[in-house]
Design an enzyme around this catalytic site. Structure first.
Site, short mmCIF file in Angstrom:
data_model
loop_
_atom_site.label_atom_id
_atom_site.label_comp_id
_atom_site.label_asym_id
_atom_site.label_seq_id
_atom_site.Cartn_x
_atom_site.Cartn_y
_atom_site.Cartn_z
N ARG A 57 13.02 -2.00 -70.75
CA ARG A 57 11.81 -2.35 -70.23
C ARG A 57 11.43 -3.79 -69.66
NH1 ARG A 57 8.32 -0.23 -75.77
NH2 ARG A 57 6.73 -0.58 -74.26
N LYS B 255 -0.30 -1.40 -94.47
CA LYS B 255 1.05 -0.63 -94.44
C LYS B 255 1.59 -0.38 -95.73
CE LYS B 255 4.97 -1.11 -91.60
NZ LYS B 255 5.66 -2.00 -90.53
N GLU C 134 8.94 -7.41 -74.19
CA GLU C 134 10.34 -7.46 -73.63
C GLU C 134 10.36 -8.32 -72.11
OE1 GLU C 134 10.43 -4.53 -76.50
OE2 GLU C 134 9.18 -4.58 -74.80
#
Length: 807
Positions: A533, A419, A505
């Site tokens: 969610r 990244k 979640e």
């Protein structure tokens, strides 16, 4: 070198690069080859023990850093000079030089991968980008050879860096998939083929290559292009996103549809990160894809960054919050990177059965090399990897083989990427420069104005620390967003009481419910938009059982540049329908502290505390606008519990103090207006009230803070209705929220029966708000002070409103 730590080794590499540069600048020689292996040279000499271990440099024109590290630094002034040291490795020159080779030896070597040509600050990219200039749509890439594709990747990386430096946005995710983006668009044919970017915050290189390069100056700006993929923005955006873990499901749906429609081509590629693949929906999709044998390619972009930021102290340590991440990391350690030849040996498993039988012995051999009986194979996928996600030489032919395969089996291509790859400030940052403000490309320094007041997120986190210091049963739970929810702050103080569950979640809510069953006090900290969610879990696992789970919804309301996928507009509406919930919203940082304490003390059922993105107001504004009387002019550092379901009147006609002017205002009920606010629109309401009274000495405006949507303070509402002819509610939420609850009560209470009350709810309109600043978005929503002022004046008959046929 053996005594150096990682930070010192990186510094050594930096100094070595410049030593090489300075030496060659005086003598001439093979420069770029040496610069390209600078870090490799440091790593090799640190890990291995020369001269007992042997390091052989092919051609050896890249050996200048090696020479400097092996006792010849002082001799570099004579490099390639008469009587000086050689420009190649020579056994007689040093025991650290094993052999030498000539240029002719390199003829059979493959092209070296061209990485970004960066050394140390100041960083800068190419002055011109001729290859990128020639690419307007992906089809323009088809004529490029491998050398040009590598150059394109180099130019694309710097184009992304330069664009994001001017607007801010998600930087490092895009840098990490730079080469992958080039490879995908070279191999596949969009828009006929579908590439679905999970979350899609890494889509900036994709946007540049698909005709939007000139629009990058408006990235995430009002009227500009989105920071995510949007179908309506480009035919090359196969599927819109913003939330995670959806790409595999979408790709499977597209693949099945193409098969049903007998389309000639069926290439559907889902690009998903090791963070997003922790979401349960990704597993549901993989399970289905393997069962249905859907033809698709899932590219697992494995960069070891599961949470934002990864490395926050928690009960699981500082490793990525995912056992799957540990699993894939073990794959990377236990199995070498595959090159194309390794891949081709195992490719037999994707060929028709009759060909497989002919190559059975090859297949058996390959299985031991490439397979390893992975989790993904157990789910029905053909596993390929791990592959270096920055190596175009191997990535492109592997993708081409997968594209041309006649198989109808799902494939998982496991890539290892970094990244922020290619930009040292991003690679070195703790958060990898995931989400950045505008920044200086030369140094990586972000242009951030110092906030005069602390963020509401930090206020929440510190208030929770205060509560947890007094109550050992308090814990914090987050779903891969410790930085955004303040759990990173809480985790540094209470690592063993901090739980990052990854992008999960649903699990976070039910895990909190389980904790509550045992007497623990869980604070489940999730963005408002992501709590959508976990809605079924809120109903089924929390509310029905009336468990005291504290649900903390950060980023409530309009959030700014991330746009419609991240707005927290709907929680008041979707939470408000659920029995047993106590729902509250603070108007300022003092109220936020108080509500954290209130949640901590309340054990009779579940609570919801929502607050917006932004900062506190500071003591001066709290005293001047809100009417607080602060001791020594300082904001209290400790929260105090407030009565459940009780609001407060902040100002009455004439202001905060009752005086002669106040008694003179609004003598008639028709000249009195009340504004009832929930949340941080209270500030705008108070400003509007003062402006109205300054302009009209006969009008009296009362402003109240509801504090709670459930239970609603019906006594306060009745008082406002009794004393005023106009009642306006305002909130940072959609239709169906606080205003509708008040209106429902008024109707049932008979307050509207005689037609003596004018009522107006001010809410976020029933539309989607694209990227822009929060102020711009609230202007568009009609919820700033001037809009409240206009609503007051219209309802009080102080301005003429044209009827429809006159407009």
């Amino acid at each position: 070198m053996k005594r150096l730590d990682m930070r010192q080794l990186k510094q050594l590499a930096h100094e070595l690069r410049w030593e090489t540069l300075e030496a060659v600048s005086k003598t001439g020689g093979h420069l770029s080859s040496s610069l390209g292996v600078n870090e490799l040279t440091v790593a090799l000499h640190y890990v291995f023990d020369m001269p007992e271990d042997d390091i052989i440099w092919d051609v050896s024109h890249q050996c200048y850093p090696h020479k400097i590290l092996t006792g010849r630094r002082e001799k570099m002034s004579g490099l390639r000079q008469s009587g000086g040291i050689s420009g190649f490795c020579k056994r007689k020159e040093s025991v650290g030089s094993i052999c030498s080779k000539t240029r002719q030896c390199a003829k059979d070597n493959a092209l070296s991968a061209e990485g970004p040509n960066v050394s140390g600050p100041p960083y800068s990219g190419p002055a011109i980008k001729p290859i990128l200039d020639s690419v307007h749509v992906p089809a323009d890439m088809k004529r490029l050879d491998m050398r040009q594709l590598k150059q394109l990747a180099h130019e694309l990386r710097w184009e992304t860096l330069e664009a994001v430096s001017k607007t801010g946005g998600h930087l490092s995710s895009s840098l990490g998939v730079n080469e992958l983006t080039v490879a995908l668009h070279y191999v596949f044919d969009m828009p006929e083929d579908d590439i679905i970017w999970d979350v899609s915050h890494q889509c900036y290189p994709h946007k540049i290559l698909t005709g939007r390069r000139e629009k990058m100056s408006g990235l995430r700006q009002s009227g500009g292009i989105s920071g995510f993929c949007k179908r309506k923005e480009s035919v090359y955006d196969s599927f819109g996103a913003g939330h995670s873990s959806t790409s595999i499901s979408a790709a499977q749906g597209m693949s099945v549809a193409k098969s049903l429609l007998n389309k000639r081509r069926n290439n559907c590629i889902a690009v998903i990160g090791d963070g997003a693949i922790t979401g349960g929906m990704a597993y549901e999709a993989m399970n289905s894809a393997g069962y249905l044998n859907s033809r698709m390619i899932v590219v697992l972009n494995d960069n070891g960054q599961v949470s934002l930021p990864t490395g926050t102290p928690s009960a699981g340590g500082t490793v990525p919050a995912s056992q799957l991440s540990t699993y894939t990391s073990n794959l990377l350690v236990s199995k070498p990177f595959q090159d194309f030849r390794d891949f081709a040996k195992g490719f037999n498993k994707l060929l028709p059965e009759d060909v497989q039988s002919l190559n059975k012995r090859i297949d058996e051999y390959a299985r031991g090399i490439v397979s390893g009986g992975t989790l993904f194979e157990e789910l029905g996928f053909y596993y390929v990897g791990p592959v270096d996600g920055h190596d175009l030489d191997n990535l492109i032919p592997i993708l081409e083989k997968l594209r041309d395969s006649p198989n109808q089996k799902p494939v998982l291509l496991h890539l290892k990427t970094t990244k922020g790859y290619g930009y040292p400030p991003a690679e070195a940052a703790s958060d990898r420069m995931h989400g950045v403000a505008k920044f200086d490309v030369a140094t990586g320094m972000q242009v951030k104005g110092k906030a005069a007041n602390p963020s509401l997120t930090s206020v929440f986190a510190n208030a929770l620390i205060d509560a947890a210091t007094e109550d050992r049963s308090i814990v914090g739970i987050t779903a891969a967003m410790p930085g955004g929810t303040g759990m990173d702050i809480f985790g540094r103080r209470f690592p063993k009481r901090t739980f990052d569950v990854g992008i999960a979640e649903q699990h976070a809510v039910t895990m909190g419910a389980g904790m509550a069953c045992e007497g623990v006090k869980p604070f489940v900290c999730i963005y408002s938009t992501f709590m959508q969610r976990g809605y079924d879990q809120v109903v089924h696992d929390v509310a029905i059982q009336n468990l005291p789970v504290r649900m903390i919804l950060d980023r409530a309301g309009l959030v700014g540049n991330d746009g419609p996928t991240h707005h927290g507009c709907y929680d008041l509406a979707y939470m408000g329908t659920i029995p047993n919930l106590t729902i509250m919203a603070p108007s300022d940082e003092i109220e936020l502290r108080n509500m954290v304490k209130t949640c901590a003390d309340y054990d009779d059922g579940p609570t919801v505390l929502r607050y917006p993105r932004g900062t506190g107001y500071g003591a001066k504004t709290l005293q001047k606008v809100f009417g607080y009387e602060l001791e020594n002019g300082e904001i209290p550092t400790k929260g105090e519990p407030i009565p459940i379901g009780k609001g407060r009147i902040i100002r009455r006609p004439g202001g905060f103090a009752v005086n002669g002017e106040a008694r003179a205002r609004g003598k008639d009920r028709n000249d009195r207006v009340a504004v009832l606010s929930l949340g941080t629109r209270l500030h705008e309401s108070l400003v509007a009230a003062q402006e109205v009274e300054d302009a009209d000495p006969t009008l009296g405006v009362t402003v109240a803070d509801a504090r709670f949507m459930k239970p609603l303070d019906v006594d306060l509402v009745r008082e406002l209705v009794k004393d005023n002819s106009v009642l306006i509610t305002i909130e940072e939420g959609s239709i169906g929220g606080f205003g509708d609850h008040v209106l429902h009560f008024l109707a049932l209470d008979g307050a509207l029966d005689e037609g003596k009350l004018k009522f107006r709810p001010m809410v976020i309109p029933d539309t989607l708000f694209e990227a822009g600043s929060q102020y711009e978005q609230y202007e568009q929503a009609g919820l700033n002070s001037e809009h409240i002022r206009g609503t007051i004046l219209r309802l009080a008959n102080r301005v003429n409103v044209p009827v429809l046929q006159d407009v």
